[in-house]
Design an enzyme around this catalytic site. Structure first.
Site, PDB file in Angstrom:
ATOM      1  CG  HIS A 261      36.126 -41.780 -79.544  1.00 50.61           C
ATOM      2  ND1 HIS A 261      36.888 -41.541 -78.441  1.00 50.61           N
ATOM      3  CD2 HIS A 261      36.694 -42.867 -80.152  1.00 50.61           C
ATOM      4  CE1 HIS A 261      37.868 -42.442 -78.366  1.00 50.61           C
ATOM      5  NE2 HIS A 261      37.774 -43.252 -79.407  1.00 50.61           N
ATOM      6  CG  HIS A 300      35.857 -40.177 -69.987  1.00 49.29           C
ATOM      7  ND1 HIS A 300      36.153 -41.490 -69.713  1.00 49.29           N
ATOM      8  CD2 HIS A 300      36.607 -39.830 -71.053  1.00 49.29           C
ATOM      9  CE1 HIS A 300      37.053 -41.908 -70.580  1.00 49.29           C
ATOM     10  NE2 HIS A 300      37.349 -40.927 -71.409  1.00 49.29           N
ATOM     11  CG  ASP A 356      37.975 -34.340 -76.781  1.00 51.15           C
ATOM     12  OD1 ASP A 356      39.086 -34.283 -77.317  1.00 51.15           O
ATOM     13  OD2 ASP A 356      37.258 -35.352 -76.788  1.00 51.15           O
TER      14      ASP A 356
HETATM   15  N1  ACO Z   1      26.240 -33.076 -71.157  1.00 50.73           N
HETATM   16  C1  ACO Z   1      25.057 -33.260 -70.514  1.00 50.73           C
HETATM   17  N2  ACO Z   1      24.666 -34.411 -69.966  1.00 50.73           N
HETATM   18  C2  ACO Z   1      25.527 -35.436 -70.059  1.00 50.73           C
HETATM   19  C3  ACO Z   1      26.776 -35.325 -70.692  1.00 50.73           C
HETATM   20  C4  ACO Z   1      27.124 -34.092 -71.239  1.00 50.73           C
HETATM   21  N3  ACO Z   1      28.301 -33.911 -71.844  1.00 50.73           N
HETATM   22  N4  ACO Z   1      27.415 -36.505 -70.628  1.00 50.73           N
HETATM   23  C5  ACO Z   1      26.593 -37.343 -69.984  1.00 50.73           C
HETATM   24  N5  ACO Z   1      25.454 -36.691 -69.629  1.00 50.73           N
HETATM   25  C6  ACO Z   1      24.341 -37.228 -68.846  1.00 50.73           C
HETATM   26  C7  ACO Z   1      23.485 -38.174 -69.662  1.00 50.73           C
HETATM   27  O1  ACO Z   1      22.424 -37.506 -70.297  1.00 50.73           O
HETATM   28  C8  ACO Z   1      23.007 -39.143 -68.589  1.00 50.73           C
HETATM   29  O2  ACO Z   1      21.992 -38.511 -67.875  1.00 50.73           O
HETATM   30  P1  ACO Z   1      20.732 -39.386 -67.325  1.00 50.73           P
HETATM   31  O3  ACO Z   1      21.328 -40.330 -66.321  1.00 50.73           O
HETATM   32  O4  ACO Z   1      19.816 -38.394 -66.759  1.00 50.73           O
HETATM   33  O5  ACO Z   1      20.182 -40.115 -68.522  1.00 50.73           O
HETATM   34  C9  ACO Z   1      24.209 -39.262 -67.659  1.00 50.73           C
HETATM   35  O6  ACO Z   1      24.909 -38.007 -67.796  1.00 50.73           O
HETATM   36  C10 ACO Z   1      25.146 -40.403 -67.989  1.00 50.73           C
HETATM   37  O7  ACO Z   1      25.562 -40.250 -69.347  1.00 50.73           O
HETATM   38  P2  ACO Z   1      25.787 -41.427 -70.359  1.00 50.73           P
HETATM   39  O8  ACO Z   1      25.470 -40.958 -71.734  1.00 50.73           O
HETATM   40  O9  ACO Z   1      25.084 -42.665 -69.865  1.00 50.73           O
HETATM   41  O10 ACO Z   1      27.323 -41.657 -70.179  1.00 50.73           O
HETATM   42  P3  ACO Z   1      28.266 -42.466 -71.170  1.00 50.73           P
HETATM   43  O11 ACO Z   1      29.328 -43.032 -70.335  1.00 50.73           O
HETATM   44  O12 ACO Z   1      27.480 -43.406 -72.029  1.00 50.73           O
HETATM   45  O13 ACO Z   1      28.816 -41.327 -72.140  1.00 50.73           O
HETATM   46  C11 ACO Z   1      30.175 -39.681 -73.096  1.00 50.73           C
HETATM   47  C12 ACO Z   1      30.085 -40.804 -72.060  1.00 50.73           C
HETATM   48  C13 ACO Z   1      29.812 -40.228 -74.480  1.00 50.73           C
HETATM   49  C14 ACO Z   1      31.616 -39.175 -73.149  1.00 50.73           C
HETATM   50  C15 ACO Z   1      29.221 -38.553 -72.670  1.00 50.73           C
HETATM   51  O14 ACO Z   1      29.589 -38.037 -71.410  1.00 50.73           O
HETATM   52  C16 ACO Z   1      29.167 -37.421 -73.702  1.00 50.73           C
HETATM   53  O15 ACO Z   1      28.406 -37.512 -74.669  1.00 50.73           O
HETATM   54  N6  ACO Z   1      29.999 -36.335 -73.520  1.00 50.73           N
HETATM   55  C17 ACO Z   1      30.049 -35.276 -74.493  1.00 50.73           C
HETATM   56  C18 ACO Z   1      30.933 -35.684 -75.650  1.00 50.73           C
HETATM   57  C19 ACO Z   1      32.401 -35.694 -75.291  1.00 50.73           C
HETATM   58  O16 ACO Z   1      32.913 -34.761 -74.673  1.00 50.73           O
HETATM   59  N7  ACO Z   1      33.068 -36.762 -75.697  1.00 50.73           N
HETATM   60  C20 ACO Z   1      34.507 -36.910 -75.495  1.00 50.73           C
HETATM   61  C21 ACO Z   1      34.787 -37.988 -74.515  1.00 50.73           C
HETATM   62  S1  ACO Z   1      36.520 -38.096 -74.215  1.00 50.73           S
HETATM   63  C22 ACO Z   1      37.075 -38.913 -75.562  1.00 50.73           C
HETATM   64  O17 ACO Z   1      36.421 -39.679 -76.214  1.00 50.73           O
HETATM   65  C23 ACO Z   1      38.408 -38.632 -75.966  1.00 50.73           C
END
Ligand code: ACO
Length: 421
Positions: A261, A300, A356
């Site tokens: 987050h 996201h 971010d």
């Molecule tokens: N890098 C690589 N792969 C990713 C990333 C990433 N940053 N984000 C998602 N994916 C992939 C997942 O592995 C998944 O792949 P799959 O379908 O093969 O299993 C797919 O994309 C979907 O991802 P989920 O984890 O299901 O997406 P979710 O909506 O649950 O997660 C999140 C969102 C937590 C923001 C995620 O994208 C992430 O971890 N990003 C990196 C952390 C980050 O930047 N967080 C800040 C968010 S903005 C905020 O909170 C202010």
């Protein structure tokens, strides 16, 4: 085509038809079918937990509006204090309202001396500033026992002012403690962002650069609210038990602390530093695709397009670098973004830079240590949390938050005495 949905329980043949309004249908439909039937929805992927009039987000089209105003317009023309008023009151203030609001906020910036002496000074010398900030928010509530009277409008208003006004003071206090500098008192002749920068950096001669003051204000505007994210949901869930707003805000800040987050901005700078050179970007991207970690600052839950805040932040970064000099990590970030956005792994999953991805580069160029990044996110988010807390308390549909579970443990069994196991 009617705007309704019909659900049939195949076990009984019973059918319920309910309206779809704004893409939402009421869960009462399920209760009508069978009160013991629940929707299994881990992480609330398909659940609207409340009605809200505060922030509109269209993730597919990269749209973000506070109370109807596009984030781009607010970032260009408004100030954080004006935006905080807008979030809390629903309308932009006129001049008299803004003057009164500003006067009220700046007259609550000071913090009780015992807060510093007994709480902040009590932390371990290397305590993480965000851990300190989270705990300080909860501790602050103990100075205002009346804050428990959450239904009293005057008391509620006073706590809102206090939380918005004191957050920068607490944040600067946590930072200065962590580097061993004496605390610097608020200067209420300065604007909200300038006062914060002054409390952070003032040693001897120091004057806040107007470009950095404006950049701080824009970053505060962009981070002020983002509807039902993890932190805001924590605020609402804890607030629904009628806890005081300091305790609820501490819960929200704890949620924000996590690396998935608000903690992501810190992780982005660590990631860019680890990558170290432009030549190593492709190998890093391949590692991410192979499941060795995530590309922090990408992806996201709601945005399946460029996060509009990331676009504004990228522009703000160039303004800041004019004053501070270019952050050398910027080139790695740009190459990383370019590489990822041409790669089918990221394109197919609709993973774009989020708020971010570039904010940490600005913070670092302005001199903030990475440990402060999430605190910088939390300061303005306090106003969003409070707007949602207020909306929750006035919403007749709301009760104490209490989801149900799908029990998958063992059935009843008989206790086995220790000697027989
Ligand atoms: N890098 C690589 N792969 C990713 C990333 C990433 N940053 N984000 C998602 N994916 C992939 C997942 O592995 C998944 O792949 P799959 O379908 O093969 O299993 C797919 O994309 C979907 O991802 P989920 O984890 O299901 O997406 P979710 O909506 O649950 O997660 C999140 C969102 C937590 C923001 C995620 O994208 C992430 O971890 N990003 C990196 C952390 C980050 O930047 N967080 C800040 C968010 S903005 C905020 O909170 C202010």
């Amino acid at each position: 085509m009617p705007d309704t949905i019909t659900i049939t329980d195949d076990r009984t043949g019973k059918t319920v038809t309910v309206p779809i309004t704004g893409g939402v249908f009421p869960s009462s439909a399920l209760r009508e079918l069978d009160p013991s039937l629940f929707l299994y929805d881990p992480a609330f992927l398909s659940t609207a937990s409340c009605r809200s009039e505060i922030t509109y987000l269209d993730g597919d089209n990269g749209v973000l509006r506070y109370r109807g105003y596009p984030i781009e317009q607010l970032a260009e023309h408004s100030t954080y204090l004006e935006v905080a008023y807008l979030l809390l009151h629903g309308e932009l203030p006129n001049q008299a309202q803004l003057d009164e609001w500003t006067y009220e906020v700046i007259h609550h910036t000071f913090i009780h001396e015992n807060m510093r002496k007994r709480f902040v000074d009590g932390f371990h010398y290397d305590a993480h500033p965000m851990g300190m900030f989270v705990s300080s928010l909860a501790a602050l509530g103990t100075f205002y026992p009346e804050s428990k009277h959450i239904q009293d409008p005057a008391i509620r208003h006073k706590q809102i002012l206090r939380l918005i006004a004191k957050s920068p003071t607490l944040a600067a206090m946590c930072y200065r403690f962590s580097v061993g500098l004496p605390f610097f008192l608020p200067d209420n002749d300065l604007s909200y962002p300038a006062n914060f920068l002054n409390m952070m950096w003032k040693i001897g001669e120091y004057e806040v650069d107007p470009v950095l003051e404006r950049a701080m204000d824009v970053l505060f505007i962009l981070h002020a609210d983002h509807e039902q994210n993890c932190g805001t949901t924590a605020m609402r869930v804890v607030g629904s038990s009628h806890a005081d707003p300091y305790s609820s805000a501490a819960a929200a800040a704890s949620a924000l602390y996590g690396p998935l987050h608000g903690g992501a901005n810190e992780q982005v700078v660590r990631m860019l530093t680890d990558i170290g050179s432009l030549d190593d970007v492709p190998a890093f991207v391949e590692d991410v695709k192979a499941g060795k970690g995530r590309l922090m600052g990408f992806g996201h839950r709601v945005y399946k397009n460029y996060d509009p805040r990331a676009t504004i932040i990228k522009q703000t970064a160039y303004d800041v670098f004019e004053v501070t000099g270019r952050n050398p990590l910027l080139d790695i970030a740009l190459k990383l973004e370019e590489t990822a956005l041409q790669d089918s792994y990221f394109v197919d999953r609709k993973l774009y830079p989020n708020v971010d991805f570039y904010s940490g580069l600005i913070y670092q160029a302005m001199g903030f240590p990475v440990e402060m990044f999430t605190v910088l996110f939390a300061i303005p988010r306090v106003s969003g949390w409070l707007a949602h807390w207020q909306e929750l308390l006035d919403d007749k549909d709301q009760k104490i938050s209490r989801p149900r579970q799908w029990y998958t443990g063992v059935d009843e069994r008989t206790y086995v005495p220790l000697g027989n196991r």
